[in-house]
Design an enzyme around this catalytic site. Structure first.
Site, PDB file in Angstrom:
ATOM      1  N   SER A 147       0.842  -1.194   0.000  1.00  0.00           N
ATOM      2  CA  SER A 147       0.000   0.000   0.000  1.00  0.00           C
ATOM      3  C   SER A 147       0.878   1.245   0.000  1.00  0.00           C
ATOM      4  O   SER A 147       2.078   1.168   0.239  1.00  0.00           O
ATOM      5  CB  SER A 147      -0.883   0.017   1.249  1.00  0.00           C
ATOM      6  OG  SER A 147      -0.061   0.248   2.386  1.00  0.00           O
ATOM      7  N   LYS A 148       0.214   2.378  -0.238  1.00  0.00           N
ATOM      8  CA  LYS A 148       0.936   3.641  -0.225  1.00  0.00           C
ATOM      9  C   LYS A 148       1.586   3.856   1.137  1.00  0.00           C
ATOM     10  O   LYS A 148       2.686   4.377   1.245  1.00  0.00           O
ATOM     11  CB  LYS A 148      -0.040   4.774  -0.554  1.00  0.00           C
ATOM     12  CG  LYS A 148       0.634   6.119  -0.700  1.00  0.00           C
ATOM     13  CD  LYS A 148      -0.395   7.168  -1.001  1.00  0.00           C
ATOM     14  CE  LYS A 148      -0.240   8.453  -0.232  1.00  0.00           C
ATOM     15  NZ  LYS A 148       0.303   8.438   1.084  1.00  0.00           N
ATOM     16  N   ARG A 149       0.891   3.397   2.183  1.00  0.00           N
ATOM     17  CA  ARG A 149       1.424   3.553   3.528  1.00  0.00           C
ATOM     18  C   ARG A 149       2.758   2.808   3.691  1.00  0.00           C
ATOM     19  O   ARG A 149       3.662   3.278   4.369  1.00  0.00           O
ATOM     20  CB  ARG A 149       0.407   3.109   4.573  1.00  0.00           C
ATOM     21  CG  ARG A 149       0.652   3.780   5.889  1.00  0.00           C
ATOM     22  CD  ARG A 149      -0.563   3.832   6.846  1.00  0.00           C
ATOM     23  NE  ARG A 149      -1.858   3.688   6.253  1.00  0.00           N
ATOM     24  CZ  ARG A 149      -2.686   2.674   6.551  1.00  0.00           C
ATOM     25  NH1 ARG A 149      -2.322   1.730   7.382  1.00  0.00           N
ATOM     26  NH2 ARG A 149      -3.882   2.634   6.014  1.00  0.00           N
ATOM     27  N   GLY A 205       4.943   2.366   1.424  1.00  0.00           N
ATOM     28  CA  GLY A 205       5.946   3.194   0.767  1.00  0.00           C
ATOM     29  C   GLY A 205       6.382   4.342   1.670  1.00  0.00           C
ATOM     30  O   GLY A 205       7.563   4.599   1.846  1.00  0.00           O
ATOM     31  N   ASP A 206       5.381   4.996   2.287  1.00  0.00           N
ATOM     32  CA  ASP A 206       5.702   6.121   3.182  1.00  0.00           C
ATOM     33  C   ASP A 206       6.551   5.628   4.360  1.00  0.00           C
ATOM     34  O   ASP A 206       7.505   6.268   4.776  1.00  0.00           O
ATOM     35  CB  ASP A 206       4.418   6.761   3.727  1.00  0.00           C
ATOM     36  CG  ASP A 206       3.593   7.388   2.609  1.00  0.00           C
ATOM     37  OD1 ASP A 206       4.141   7.570   1.504  1.00  0.00           O
ATOM     38  OD2 ASP A 206       2.400   7.662   2.826  1.00  0.00           O
TER      39      ASP A 206
END
Ligand code: GLU
Length: 507
Positions: free
Chosen positions: A265-267, A269-270
């Protein structure tokens, strides 16, 4: 004659394009090219509550950057348009009504409050989240339970309603997935999905089937997360009388987190410091910008190569593929069933390989953009290309060229000579003063090296003791290609200027 191969990528314009989405595009594209077929981009924007302005343009820009451009799309048009489902709205109702007339679907008049009440009233320990399905539909306000007259009255009064599919209570459905093989479902677990909404817009389930049919799609590749919806689609193909035209399905494996299981998920990546979007995405709702692979300094060739290998290989161990080579080598049979773990270190490796192999001509536009963003003026293309050739092996990202090449374009501000100051001698100052006057006019690294070495011998200093200070003067740091190459590229005048500056810092 066999049918022309037609595949589609059908994103909903709800945000930035994720790694998984671009990989779906890529596999579609490769399959279409390999079979001399058509690759279609269809925008599935029927859920207007999730519509995000700018997302469609973003998707098209991504495909362009990756070099995966569709043959038919909202932008290019084509014989099967329009290519936005919101513009096809008028098509869908008739199909939904036909399903009602044939007994495969029904009108449902339940209000949101009534639906909520159903979820409350029928909650039991065996059935903790009751659905609108074969168990409960007879308790609800729909055309299966109400009399014909009641239904006719509600319809003519314009009472808001939806059309739902009537899922069989207990039917086994089978279809062959090109990746997973034989897949089997029991319809009893699937709820009566809404097909047509109150506002006359179809839901995804109806629209995807109608449009795949009308657009003569032969193969539908999509993420594994859509597998649970497949029984609804298979039934719709059958109920609408189009069974023989149903595309062949391929559900692509998920892209997993690098550290553990579960979908990337994008999370993640962050949290772990890598991009998950192809390009920068600014969420218009929050104003938050997420860095993408492009901005991080990936070449599209490397990005596409890396994505292809996330779930596929050609079986020979070969890892570096151009898009053309992928078109030749790709096969669905070799797509893995299991999820593919995303490894950012491996992604970096691909990019480094592609930068090393790229010609200076290929890299020139990217490098010029990076340099100009960082305030370096690179106006002489021949010079810039020579610089690129010298430093590209040291760059993992195109953004690394700012650091690795910047000093070729700008004199470093007051170099830090700390590392050599302790062992500095007056003799070394003499050496550099003399070197300044002896630098060759020709831009020849071997000539610079020869003069440097002869002079070191004359001053009775080891060459090894002079190279680091020379590098610090020219580069402003302990990095960069061979120091004589740097001096030759900079030329006698600029090299002299930097030596003088270095000596001043030491004085
Ligand atoms: N609109 C769906 C999505 O957003 C498409 C799924 C499919 O390809 O059938 O992913």
């Amino acid at each position: 004659m066999s049918k022309k191969i037609r595949v589609r990528f059908a994103p909903s314009p709800t945000g930035g394009l994720h790694l998984g989405g671009v990989r779906t595009v890529l596999y579609n594209y490769l399959f279409a090219r390999q079979h001399l077929g058509d690759f279609i981009l269809r925008i599935e924007d029927t859920d207007q509550s999730r519509f995000v302005p700018g997302a469609e343009e973003y998707i098209m820009d991504c495909l362009r950057w990756c070099g995966l451009e569709p043959d038919e799309s909202p932008l290019t048009g084509g014989n099967y348009g329009p290519y936005r489902q919101s513009e096809r709205k008028a098509n869908y109702r008739a199909y939904a009504e036909k399903l009602v007339a044939d007994g495969h679907a029904y009108y449902a008049f339940d209000t949101p409050e009534e639906l909520e009440k159903m979820r409350e009233d029928f909650r039991t320990t065996e059935n903790p989240s009751p659905q609108y399905d074969h168990r409960l539909r007879q308790q609800m306000k729909n055309s299966l339970r109400l009399s014909k007259d009641e239904v006719a009255k509600l319809l003519s009064d314009g009472v808001p309603h939806v059309i739902r599919i009537k899922m069989p209570a207990d039917q086994t459905l089978r279809f062959t997935d090109l990746i997973r093989g034989e897949v089997e479902f029991n319809t009893g677990h699937v709820d009566d999905k809404v097909l047509l909404k109150q506002d006359g817009m179809p839901t995804y389930h109806l629209a995807v089937v109608v449009d795949d049919y009308l657009m003569q799609i032969t193969h539908a590749f999509r993420g594994e997360e859509w597998l649970p919806s497949a029984p609804v689609h298979v039934l719709l193909w059958d109920y609408l009388g189009w069974k023989d035209s149903m595309p062949q399905w391929a559900h692509l494996p998920l892209i997993l987190k690098p550290d553990g299981n579960g979908k990337l998920s994008k999370r993640d990546g962050d949290r772990l410091g890598f991009p998950v979007f192809a390009m920068n995405w600014t969420d218009p709702k929050t104003g938050e910008t997420t860095t993408g692979f492009r901005e991080r300094g990936f070449l599209p060739e490397a990005f596409v190569n890396m994505l292809a290998m996330l779930g596929w290989n050609d079986g020979t161990g070969k890892e570096i593929f151009s898009l053309e080579e992928l078109v030749q080598a790709f096969s669905l049979e070799r797509v893995h069933k299991g999820g593919a773990k995303f490894d950012f270190e491996k992604a970096k490796w691909f990019n480094h390989e592609w930068i090393k192999a790229a010609t200076p001509d290929r890299l020139l536009p990217d490098v010029k953009a990076v340099l100009s963003q960082q305030g370096f003026e690179a106006n002489d293309d021949d010079y810039t290309k020579k610089v690129i050739a010298l430093v590209k092996d040291r760059c993992t990202f195109t953004t690394d060229f700012a650091e690795q090449a910047g000093f070729f374009f700008k004199t470093p501000a007051a170099p830090d000579m700390q590392a050599v100051a302790g062992k500095w001698t007056a003799e070394k100052t003499h050496f550099f003063n003399e070197l300044m006057n002896k630098l060759p006019a020709s831009k020849d690294a071997a000539a610079v090296e020869q003069i440097f070495k002869d002079l070191a011998t004359a001053h009775n200093i080891k060459v090894g003791e002079l190279q680091l200070p020379f590098r610090l003067m020219l580069v402003g740091g302990k990095f960069g290609p061979a120091v004589f190459e740097i001096a030759a590229m900079l030329g006698a005048e600029e090299t002299g200027k930097r030596i003088r500056q270095g000596l001043q810092a030491l004085a």
